[in-house]
Design an enzyme around this catalytic site. Structure first.
Site, PDB file in Angstrom:
ATOM      1  N   ASP A  88      24.267   9.463  20.902  1.00 36.39           N
ATOM      2  CA  ASP A  88      24.387   8.031  21.565  1.00 36.39           C
ATOM      3  C   ASP A  88      25.679   7.157  21.729  1.00 36.39           C
ATOM      4  O   ASP A  88      26.895   8.288  20.419  1.00 36.39           O
ATOM      5  CB  ASP A  88      23.478   7.060  21.019  1.00 36.39           C
ATOM      6  CG  ASP A  88      23.660   6.643  19.838  1.00 36.39           C
ATOM      7  OD1 ASP A  88      23.972   7.398  18.204  1.00 36.39           O
ATOM      8  OD2 ASP A  88      23.769   5.778  19.355  1.00 36.39           O
ATOM      9  N   GLU A 153      22.424   5.756  16.434  1.00 34.48           N
ATOM     10  CA  GLU A 153      23.557   5.403  15.412  1.00 34.48           C
ATOM     11  C   GLU A 153      23.501   4.378  15.716  1.00 34.48           C
ATOM     12  O   GLU A 153      23.837   3.189  14.705  1.00 34.48           O
ATOM     13  CB  GLU A 153      23.421   6.944  14.805  1.00 34.48           C
ATOM     14  CG  GLU A 153      24.435   6.670  13.354  1.00 34.48           C
ATOM     15  CD  GLU A 153      25.645   5.956  13.306  1.00 34.48           C
ATOM     16  OE1 GLU A 153      26.007   5.952  12.201  1.00 34.48           O
ATOM     17  OE2 GLU A 153      26.430   5.557  14.744  1.00 34.48           O
TER      18      GLU A 153
END
Ligand code: BES
Ligand code: MN
Ligand code: MN
Length: 457
Positions: A88, A153
């Site tokens: 991400d 994250e």
């Protein structure tokens, strides 16, 4: 090993083309409108893991964004490394400051520019290419490898921590490898042995049902924007000392030997000031810049919102005001305790003339490790072979929430083997990754698996 290295040298151009595809997927975890893109990115990377010869490839659903798992476990008797990274990325705004579009990776003067180039898609890709080189040339890996990639994250790793605890048996390994940190500087490769923790808070203040005419009511009601500004002003003084009672209670003092090590690093304060465009640096006077960033806790407003912010003027008393505040933590501070101290302090100093809401958004434990274990030493030799230079040992000011979860649940060393640069513009416009670092990183990672295998025999 020679043919593996030759393969890597011959693949340089292809690597860049492939990395561009990975970087083209806008996997922004923070924005609901990109939920589908995050999943598409998980599927893209899963297909890539299968293509390079890993097995048991799975896209694992969570209550948030998916995890991706794969392994290769045929190096009998050899060590098992768990590789973690995140696919991400951060949002791209302000979009108009990007020189080239954030999801159309563009190479300029040896750097590849795109959101996620350095944090962390480029660094994840380094390992995929090192694995590919071994599999293609040797048909096997020197060690057993498990890969776990995360899509959350950048929003606090809410679901990976519990997953790691519940699946500790499946994730069993001898070490964890992560490439999501920076080198100390251009030409100064590093191994990172410490990360700061985090408590991320939101303050919401409401004064009245709705905005008011500032002439009709100004002076007779509390103004949430003024109140919030006053509250924030009391949280940290001008010298950078946090004023929340108890904030420093659990801070482990910096050891004199460690301070001496920091002083030996080739840190260029003037270059940092120039890169940042800051008139002056600031911070706690009795600590150096590196100490302030790596080893001291701090508090910062990350965002502020209230009232009329459009062009021209509108005479109102805003009904609400909001601030996002992060606190970076060091050993042995605990994010929950710090969040409690913060909340108690804000409650105490906010006047009764307004309604107050304090929300805990997320947290991360500070982390620090010894670097005298065989795996960190193996990583040092791998870096020397990949970059032609021995690494320096560094800490980071940033956080990777899952690192302490891995250490606690799996009870193994974590090696932070990062290839970014301090001027990679993480979380900012024009994020980039240096292609020489990318390429040397692939070499170093290929050597790392070899060095880990050798370290155990
Ligand atoms: N890769 C960074 C951590 C990092 C930052 C390493 C700076 C080296 C230098 C990571 O993706 C990150 O941004 N972490 C967040 C964690 C947060 C969202 C819980 C951070 O530090 O803000
Ligand atoms: Mn990262
Ligand atoms: Mn990040």
């Amino acid at each position: 090993m020679n043919n593996v290295i030759d393969f890597i040298h011959a693949s340089r151009e292809r690597y860049v083309d492939e990395l561009k595809q990975f970087l083209a997927i806008p996997s922004v975890s923070a924005l609901p409108e990109h939920k589908g893109d995050v999943r598409r990115c998980a599927e893209w990377v899963a297909a890539e893991l299968a293509r390079i010869g890993l097995e048991n490839v799975r896209v694992i659903d969570t209550a948030g964004h998916p995890l991706v798992y794969a392994d290769w476990l045929h190096a009998e008797g050899a060590a098992t490394a768990l590789f973690y990274g995140h696919y991400d990325v951060q949002p791209v705004d302000p979009l108009d400051e990007w020189v080239s579009p954030p999801f159309e990776a563009t190479v300029r003067e040896g750097d590849i520019f795109a959101r996620g180039a350095s944090d962390d898609k480029g660094q994840v890709f380094v390992h995929l290419k090192a694995i590919e080189a071994h599999m293609k040339q040797a048909g096997r890996l020197p060690i057993n490898v498990k890969v776990i990639l995360e899509g959350e994250e950048e929003v606090g790793s809410e679901h990976l921590g519990p997953y790691v605890r519940e699946h500790a048996a499946e994730l069993l390994c001898d070490l964890v490898i992560i490439s999501d940190t920076e080198m100390f500087d251009r030409g100064v490769p590093s191994l990172c042995y410490g990360l700061r923790g985090l408590s991320y808070m939101q303050i919401d203040i409401r004064g009245t049902k709705g905005d008011l005419h500032s002439g009709s009511y100004g002076g007779a009601v509390a103004n949430p924007a003024n109140v919030l500004a006053h509250v924030i002003a009391q949280l940290k003084d001008r010298s950078g000392t946090v004023r929340i009672p108890g904030f420093y209670d659990d801070v482990r003092p910096l050891r004199e030997e460690e301070r001496a090590e920091f002083r030996r690093l080739p840190f260029d304060e003037a270059a940092m000031k120039k890169h940042l465009g800051a008139p002056r640096l600031m911070g706690e006077r009795s600590y150096s810049v590196l100490e302030r960033i790596w080893a001291r806790p701090t508090l910062d407003v990350n965002g502020l919102l209230s009232g009329w912010t459009g062009e021209g003027s509108k005479t109102i008393i805003p009904a609400t005001a909001m601030a996002k505040v992060s606190m970076r933590l060091v050993p042995n501070q605990h994010p929950e305790k710090i969040a409690e101290l913060f909340e108690a302090c804000v409650r105490k100093i906010t006047p009764k003339t307004v309604e107050l809401k304090v929300t805990r958004l997320h947290g991360a434990m500070p982390w620090m490790t010894d670097f005298d274990n065989i795996y960190v030493q193996a990583a040092g030799r791998a870096i020397e072979k990949g970059f032609g230079k021995r690494p320096v040992y560094t800490r980071e000011g940033g956080s990777i929430p899952v690192v302490s979860d891995f250490q606690a649940a799996l009870n193994v060393p974590v090696v932070l083997f990062g290839f970014g640069l301090p001027d990679d513009n993480l979380h900012a416009p024009n994020e980039k990754f240096n292609l020489d670092n990318f390429f040397n990183g692939v070499l170093a990672s290929a050597f790392l698996y070899q060095e880990i295998a050798a370290a155990r025999t």
